[in-house]
Design an enzyme around this catalytic site. Structure first.
Site, PDB file in Angstrom:
ATOM      1  N   GLY A   3       0.785  -1.230   0.000  1.00  7.69           N
ATOM      2  CA  GLY A   3       0.000   0.000   0.000  1.00  7.69           C
ATOM      3  C   GLY A   3       0.816   1.278   0.000  1.00  7.69           C
ATOM      4  O   GLY A   3       0.333   2.325   0.415  1.00  7.69           O
TER       5      GLY A   3
ATOM      6  N   ASN B   1       1.754   3.004  -2.609  1.00  7.71           N
ATOM      7  CA  ASN B   1       1.096   3.941  -3.532  1.00  7.71           C
ATOM      8  C   ASN B   1      -0.209   4.462  -2.941  1.00  7.71           C
ATOM      9  O   ASN B   1      -0.523   5.646  -3.068  1.00  7.71           O
ATOM     10  CB  ASN B   1       0.815   3.275  -4.880  1.00  7.71           C
ATOM     11  CG  ASN B   1       2.013   3.309  -5.788  1.00  7.71           C
ATOM     12  OD1 ASN B   1       2.374   4.362  -6.313  1.00  7.71           O
ATOM     13  ND2 ASN B   1       2.667   2.167  -5.951  1.00  7.71           N
TER      14      ASN B   1
ATOM     15  N   LEU C 129      -4.611  -7.156  -6.909  1.00  9.67           N
ATOM     16  CA  LEU C 129      -4.266  -8.332  -7.709  1.00  9.67           C
ATOM     17  C   LEU C 129      -5.463  -9.102  -8.259  1.00  9.67           C
ATOM     18  O   LEU C 129      -5.309 -10.170  -8.817  1.00  9.67           O
ATOM     19  CB  LEU C 129      -3.367  -9.265  -6.890  1.00  9.67           C
ATOM     20  CG  LEU C 129      -2.015  -8.640  -6.512  1.00  9.67           C
ATOM     21  CD1 LEU C 129      -1.175  -9.621  -5.694  1.00  9.67           C
ATOM     22  CD2 LEU C 129      -1.251  -8.183  -7.749  1.00  9.67           C
TER      23      LEU C 129
ATOM     24  N   LEU D 243      -8.718  -9.338 -10.903  1.00  7.14           N
ATOM     25  CA  LEU D 243      -9.184  -8.750 -12.167  1.00  7.14           C
ATOM     26  C   LEU D 243     -10.484  -7.977 -11.927  1.00  7.14           C
ATOM     27  O   LEU D 243     -11.372  -8.440 -11.213  1.00  7.14           O
ATOM     28  CB  LEU D 243      -9.415  -9.877 -13.185  1.00  7.14           C
ATOM     29  CG  LEU D 243      -9.680  -9.442 -14.624  1.00  7.14           C
ATOM     30  CD1 LEU D 243      -8.484  -8.703 -15.208  1.00  7.14           C
ATOM     31  CD2 LEU D 243     -10.006 -10.653 -15.494  1.00  7.14           C
ATOM     32  N   ILE D 244     -10.589  -6.797 -12.546  1.00  9.63           N
ATOM     33  CA  ILE D 244     -11.789  -5.973 -12.368  1.00  9.63           C
ATOM     34  C   ILE D 244     -12.899  -6.539 -13.253  1.00  9.63           C
ATOM     35  O   ILE D 244     -12.726  -6.681 -14.469  1.00  9.63           O
ATOM     36  CB  ILE D 244     -11.480  -4.501 -12.771  1.00  9.63           C
ATOM     37  CG1 ILE D 244     -10.318  -3.950 -11.928  1.00  9.63           C
ATOM     38  CG2 ILE D 244     -12.713  -3.614 -12.630  1.00  9.63           C
ATOM     39  CD1 ILE D 244     -10.525  -3.978 -10.434  1.00  9.63           C
TER      40      ILE D 244
ATOM     41  N   ASN E 119      -5.030   2.331 -13.275  1.00  8.09           N
ATOM     42  CA  ASN E 119      -4.095   1.401 -12.639  1.00  8.09           C
ATOM     43  C   ASN E 119      -2.679   1.910 -12.854  1.00  8.09           C
ATOM     44  O   ASN E 119      -2.425   2.690 -13.776  1.00  8.09           O
ATOM     45  CB  ASN E 119      -4.239   0.008 -13.273  1.00  8.09           C
ATOM     46  CG  ASN E 119      -3.332  -1.020 -12.620  1.00  8.09           C
ATOM     47  OD1 ASN E 119      -3.165  -1.041 -11.389  1.00  8.09           O
ATOM     48  ND2 ASN E 119      -2.714  -1.873 -13.424  1.00  8.09           N
TER      49      ASN E 119
ATOM     50  N   HIS F 180       1.313   0.432 -13.296  1.00  3.54           N
ATOM     51  CA  HIS F 180       2.083  -0.782 -13.563  1.00  3.54           C
ATOM     52  C   HIS F 180       3.567  -0.435 -13.534  1.00  3.54           C
ATOM     53  O   HIS F 180       3.974   0.579 -14.108  1.00  3.54           O
ATOM     54  CB  HIS F 180       1.683  -1.339 -14.944  1.00  3.54           C
ATOM     55  CG  HIS F 180       2.324  -2.658 -15.236  1.00  3.54           C
ATOM     56  ND1 HIS F 180       1.855  -3.838 -14.694  1.00  3.54           N
ATOM     57  CD2 HIS F 180       3.413  -2.983 -15.979  1.00  3.54           C
ATOM     58  CE1 HIS F 180       2.633  -4.836 -15.108  1.00  3.54           C
ATOM     59  NE2 HIS F 180       3.576  -4.346 -15.882  1.00  3.54           N
TER      60      HIS F 180
ATOM     61  N   ASP G 223      -3.820  -5.001 -17.698  1.00  3.22           N
ATOM     62  CA  ASP G 223      -2.787  -4.100 -18.239  1.00  3.22           C
ATOM     63  C   ASP G 223      -2.988  -3.689 -19.695  1.00  3.22           C
ATOM     64  O   ASP G 223      -2.012  -3.370 -20.384  1.00  3.22           O
ATOM     65  CB  ASP G 223      -1.386  -4.728 -18.095  1.00  3.22           C
ATOM     66  CG  ASP G 223      -1.063  -5.043 -16.638  1.00  3.22           C
ATOM     67  OD1 ASP G 223      -1.528  -4.304 -15.760  1.00  3.22           O
ATOM     68  OD2 ASP G 223      -0.365  -6.036 -16.409  1.00  3.22           O
TER      69      ASP G 223
ATOM     70  N   GLU H  70       6.617   6.101  -9.059  1.00 10.25           N
ATOM     71  CA  GLU H  70       5.170   5.882  -8.919  1.00 10.25           C
ATOM     72  C   GLU H  70       4.590   6.815  -7.868  1.00 10.25           C
ATOM     73  O   GLU H  70       3.578   7.471  -8.101  1.00 10.25           O
ATOM     74  CB  GLU H  70       4.897   4.425  -8.512  1.00 10.25           C
ATOM     75  CG  GLU H  70       5.316   3.417  -9.556  1.00 10.25           C
ATOM     76  CD  GLU H  70       4.959   1.995  -9.147  1.00 10.25           C
ATOM     77  OE1 GLU H  70       3.958   1.778  -8.444  1.00 10.25           O
ATOM     78  OE2 GLU H  70       5.692   1.069  -9.538  1.00 10.25           O
TER      79      GLU H  70
HETATM   80  C1  GRF Z   1       3.484  -1.158  -7.573  1.00  6.05           C
HETATM   81  O1  GRF Z   1       4.740  -1.452  -8.091  1.00  6.05           O
HETATM   82  C2  GRF Z   1       2.489  -0.967  -8.693  1.00  6.05           C
HETATM   83  O2  GRF Z   1       3.054  -0.495  -9.860  1.00  6.05           O
HETATM   84  C3  GRF Z   1       1.955  -2.348  -8.917  1.00  6.05           C
HETATM   85  O3  GRF Z   1       1.948  -2.955  -7.650  1.00  6.05           O
HETATM   86  C4  GRF Z   1       2.900  -2.336  -6.798  1.00  6.05           C
HETATM   87  C5  GRF Z   1       2.160  -1.902  -5.572  1.00  6.05           C
HETATM   88  O4  GRF Z   1       3.033  -1.480  -4.571  1.00  6.05           O
HETATM   89  N1  GRF Z   1       0.688  -2.327  -9.584  1.00  6.05           N
HETATM   90  P1  GRF Z   1       2.444  -0.812  -3.264  1.00  6.05           P
HETATM   91  O5  GRF Z   1       1.500  -1.799  -2.610  1.00  6.05           O
HETATM   92  O6  GRF Z   1       1.752   0.444  -3.659  1.00  6.05           O
HETATM   93  O7  GRF Z   1       3.651  -0.540  -2.412  1.00  6.05           O
END
Ligand code: GRF
Length: 187
Positions: free
Chosen positions: A12, A14, A85, A87-88, A102, A104, A145, A174
């Site tokens: 978490g 991000n 993780l 799928l939507i 999203n 990536h 993706d 990110e």
């Molecule tokens: C990130 O690298 C993001 O790009 C991918 O999953 C990871 C999530 O990391 N979709 P965090 O849980 O936000 O630390």
């Protein structure tokens, strides 16, 4: 005020960058964190930031009536996936057209798709001998993706790079760019 939900399954970081960025924002508020993993650190983090969190089973998540009611209860109008993780489902994509994004940790369309998450992405990038990697923010459709790309940022790969060091570099990018990209889309 626009209410957004962040969906996350893991650490978490991000989600936290997004929550922090929009604390005290005039127009945007993170109103809900959704996770499919009760043990994910993201759940504790949301609690610390006093954000409502919901832990959903796969059945609940895929059930249009129950998930819609959850999202409506917090007047959610936009969804940011951050390491989520599952799928939507198609009904959710249809209900939020161009309102689900999203992030990536690579430069899509390369190194994406089912099973490409976490360390595996960075290992694949290094194994392919790439000289640069980065992050991609994209709209979500019902395939992993594959939605339209909104923003990309690059990092150079050093000669002695390993999957961990590359992951750290990309993650920093990110955190810096994901909240701002969301803000641009919503303002
Ligand atoms: C990130 O690298 C993001 O790009 C991918 O999953 C990871 C999530 O990391 N979709 P965090 O849980 O936000 O630390």
């Amino acid at each position: 005020m626009k209410h957004i939900a962040v969906f996350a399954s893991g650490s978490g970081s991000n989600a936290e960058a997004i929550i922090r960025y929009f604390e005290n924002h005039t127009h945007i508020r993170v109103a809900l964190v959704v996770s499919n993993n009760p043990l994910a650190p993201v759940v504790k983090m949301a609690h610390q930031h006093r954000i409502i969190s919901a832990i959903v089973s796969k059945n609940f998540f895929e059930d249009e009536a129950r998930m819609s009611a959850l999202l409506q209860s917090q007047q959610i109008g936009f969804i940011a996936l951050a390491g989520f993780l599952q799928l939507i489902p198609e009904w959710l994509v249809k209900k939020f057209p161009n309102q689900i994004v999203n992030i990536h940790p690579a430069l899509l369309p390369k190194f994406g798709g089912k099973g490409m998450y976490g360390k595996k992405v960075h290992e694949a990038v290094l194994a392919a001998g790439e000289t640069e990697s980065g992050m991609t923010i994209h709209y979500v459709n019902a395939q992993y993706d594959e939605g339209e790309i909104i923003a990309q940022q690059k990092v150079q790969i050093a000669a002695n790079e390993n999957a961990e060091s590359l992951a750290q570099k990309v993650l920093q990018l990110e955190h810096e760019h994901y909240p701002k990209a969301i803000e641009r889309l919503l303002m």
